[in-house]
Design an enzyme around this catalytic site. Structure first.
Site, PDB file in Angstrom:
ATOM      1  N   ASN A 159       0.856  -1.191   0.000  1.00 28.92           N
ATOM      2  CA  ASN A 159       0.000   0.000   0.000  1.00 28.92           C
ATOM      3  C   ASN A 159       0.893   1.241   0.000  1.00 28.92           C
ATOM      4  O   ASN A 159       1.215   1.806   1.032  1.00 28.92           O
ATOM      5  CB  ASN A 159      -0.904  -0.017   1.245  1.00 28.92           C
ATOM      6  CG  ASN A 159      -1.994   1.034   1.174  1.00 28.92           C
ATOM      7  OD1 ASN A 159      -2.084   1.782   0.206  1.00 28.92           O
ATOM      8  ND2 ASN A 159      -2.814   1.092   2.203  1.00 28.92           N
ATOM      9  N   LYS A 213       0.399   4.295  -1.615  1.00 28.69           N
ATOM     10  CA  LYS A 213      -0.252   5.606  -1.640  1.00 28.69           C
ATOM     11  C   LYS A 213       0.562   6.551  -2.528  1.00 28.69           C
ATOM     12  O   LYS A 213       0.952   6.192  -3.624  1.00 28.69           O
ATOM     13  CB  LYS A 213      -0.442   6.139  -0.222  1.00 28.69           C
ATOM     14  CG  LYS A 213      -1.189   5.152   0.669  1.00 28.69           C
ATOM     15  CD  LYS A 213      -1.373   5.657   2.062  1.00 28.69           C
ATOM     16  CE  LYS A 213      -2.020   4.572   2.899  1.00 28.69           C
ATOM     17  NZ  LYS A 213      -2.190   4.998   4.293  1.00 28.69           N
ATOM     18  N   HIS A 264     -10.145   1.015   4.297  1.00 30.73           N
ATOM     19  CA  HIS A 264      -8.953   1.323   5.086  1.00 30.73           C
ATOM     20  C   HIS A 264      -9.329   2.233   6.255  1.00 30.73           C
ATOM     21  O   HIS A 264     -10.197   3.094   6.137  1.00 30.73           O
ATOM     22  CB  HIS A 264      -7.902   2.000   4.207  1.00 30.73           C
ATOM     23  CG  HIS A 264      -6.543   2.059   4.830  1.00 30.73           C
ATOM     24  ND1 HIS A 264      -6.207   2.995   5.778  1.00 30.73           N
ATOM     25  CD2 HIS A 264      -5.437   1.290   4.651  1.00 30.73           C
ATOM     26  CE1 HIS A 264      -4.954   2.814   6.146  1.00 30.73           C
ATOM     27  NE2 HIS A 264      -4.458   1.790   5.485  1.00 30.73           N
ATOM     28  N   GLU A 319      -8.028   4.746   7.538  1.00 28.35           N
ATOM     29  CA  GLU A 319      -7.912   6.185   7.298  1.00 28.35           C
ATOM     30  C   GLU A 319      -9.208   6.742   6.717  1.00 28.35           C
ATOM     31  O   GLU A 319      -9.659   7.823   7.092  1.00 28.35           O
ATOM     32  CB  GLU A 319      -6.743   6.468   6.352  1.00 28.35           C
ATOM     33  CG  GLU A 319      -5.394   6.173   6.968  1.00 28.35           C
ATOM     34  CD  GLU A 319      -4.284   6.223   5.943  1.00 28.35           C
ATOM     35  OE1 GLU A 319      -4.589   6.186   4.730  1.00 28.35           O
ATOM     36  OE2 GLU A 319      -3.113   6.298   6.345  1.00 28.35           O
ATOM     37  N   GLU A 378      -6.444  -5.315   9.749  1.00 32.70           N
ATOM     38  CA  GLU A 378      -5.486  -4.273  10.089  1.00 32.70           C
ATOM     39  C   GLU A 378      -5.888  -3.616  11.405  1.00 32.70           C
ATOM     40  O   GLU A 378      -6.699  -2.691  11.414  1.00 32.70           O
ATOM     41  CB  GLU A 378      -5.432  -3.208   8.990  1.00 32.70           C
ATOM     42  CG  GLU A 378      -4.834  -3.682   7.691  1.00 32.70           C
ATOM     43  CD  GLU A 378      -4.442  -2.501   6.812  1.00 32.70           C
ATOM     44  OE1 GLU A 378      -3.264  -2.397   6.467  1.00 32.70           O
ATOM     45  OE2 GLU A 378      -5.321  -1.677   6.495  1.00 32.70           O
ATOM     46  N   GLY A 395       1.247   1.993  11.029  1.00 29.05           N
ATOM     47  CA  GLY A 395       2.184   3.100  11.018  1.00 29.05           C
ATOM     48  C   GLY A 395       2.698   3.508  12.382  1.00 29.05           C
ATOM     49  O   GLY A 395       3.314   4.565  12.528  1.00 29.05           O
ATOM     50  N   SER A 441       2.333  -2.578  10.506  1.00 25.99           N
ATOM     51  CA  SER A 441       3.758  -2.546  10.838  1.00 25.99           C
ATOM     52  C   SER A 441       4.472  -3.866  10.541  1.00 25.99           C
ATOM     53  O   SER A 441       5.363  -4.290  11.271  1.00 25.99           O
ATOM     54  CB  SER A 441       3.955  -2.148  12.306  1.00 25.99           C
ATOM     55  OG  SER A 441       3.450  -0.849  12.547  1.00 25.99           O
TER      56      SER A 441
END
Length: 236
Positions: A11, A13, A77, A79, A147, A153, A193
């Site tokens: 991923n 981005k 996701h 986010e 996730e 992150g 991670s």
């Protein structure tokens, strides 16, 4: 696991400078990776990848009409759920629409730190999965990506035992609420991670069918993560 092909998604981005992108694309294109892997490089950086059997391009949450160039799409996701307020029902609608447009879907699910500490992890991920199950009938082109939001992150990673527990729970949910066949064939991958140091131990878990990789997918160690597929093949 014998019937589930190991899946590794990158991923990307829009991260990385032009030079960074050229370097990692060169590394990936020159790498010898297990032939049974599927690698989905996602984002602007993916544009330079050669279209080999082990490498596919994707997008996160948009450009659904470009199915000739974007065979995989990442939906749900954390986010987008947190920052754009996408509900589980809305994510499920997007999953269903993407499938009608000939796309394959990496559907993300996961709990926050507060939800994990409250002991509601399985309730959360089951509800997110249920929303998708209510909108689709064919799971052939879906990969579930667990996730945990607290591990994305942050440098924190679920232990292999924690990841296996949730993946096993999700597979049992699919068995009871969708069908035994879907439970057996649907790949459930882990994201949060993942790096070259922890990927093999995670890959060794019986219900971890691959990874959705963030920052490490823009580094040479991504090749090591891809190669963790051999852990599955050696134990099959």
């Amino acid at each position: 696991m014998a019937s589930r092909k190991f899946f590794v998604g990158g991923n990307w981005k829009c991260n990385g400078t032009g030079e960074d992108v050229k370097k990692i694309v060169t590394v990936l294109n020159q790498a010898e990776v297990p032939s049974e892997d599927v690698v989905a490089g996602q984002g602007a950086a993916a544009a330079g990848l050669r279209r080999r059997s082990a490498e596919l391009l994707g997008a996160q949450g948009r450009r659904l009409h470009r199915r000739d160039q974007v065979p995989w799409v990442i939906l749900g996701h954390s986010e987008r759920r947190a920052l754009l307020g996408e509900s589980s029902d809305f994510v499920a609608d997007k999953v269903a629409y993407a499938l009608t447009q000939g796309l394959k879907v990496i559907a993300c699910i996961g709990e926050t730190l507060e939800q994990r500490e409250a002991g509601t992890t399985m309730d959360v991920v089951a509800a997110q999965t249920k929303a998708i199950a209510e909108k689709i009938s064919d799971w052939t082109n879906i990969v579930l990506a667990y996730e945990p939001v607290w591990a994305i992150g942050t440098g924190k990673v679920a232990t292999p035992a924690q990841a296996q527990e949730v993946h096993d729970g999700l597979r049992k949910w699919l068995h009871s609420n969708v069908s035994p066949a879907v439970a057996e064939l649907t790949r459930i991958i882990y994201g949060g991670s993942v790096n070259g140091a922890n990927c093999k131990e995670l890959a060794a878990q019986p219900d971890v069918d691959g990874f959705l990789v963030g920052g490490a997918s823009l580094k040479p160690e991504f090749v090591d993560i891809i190669k963790s597929a051999t852990v599955k093949s050696s134990s099959a």
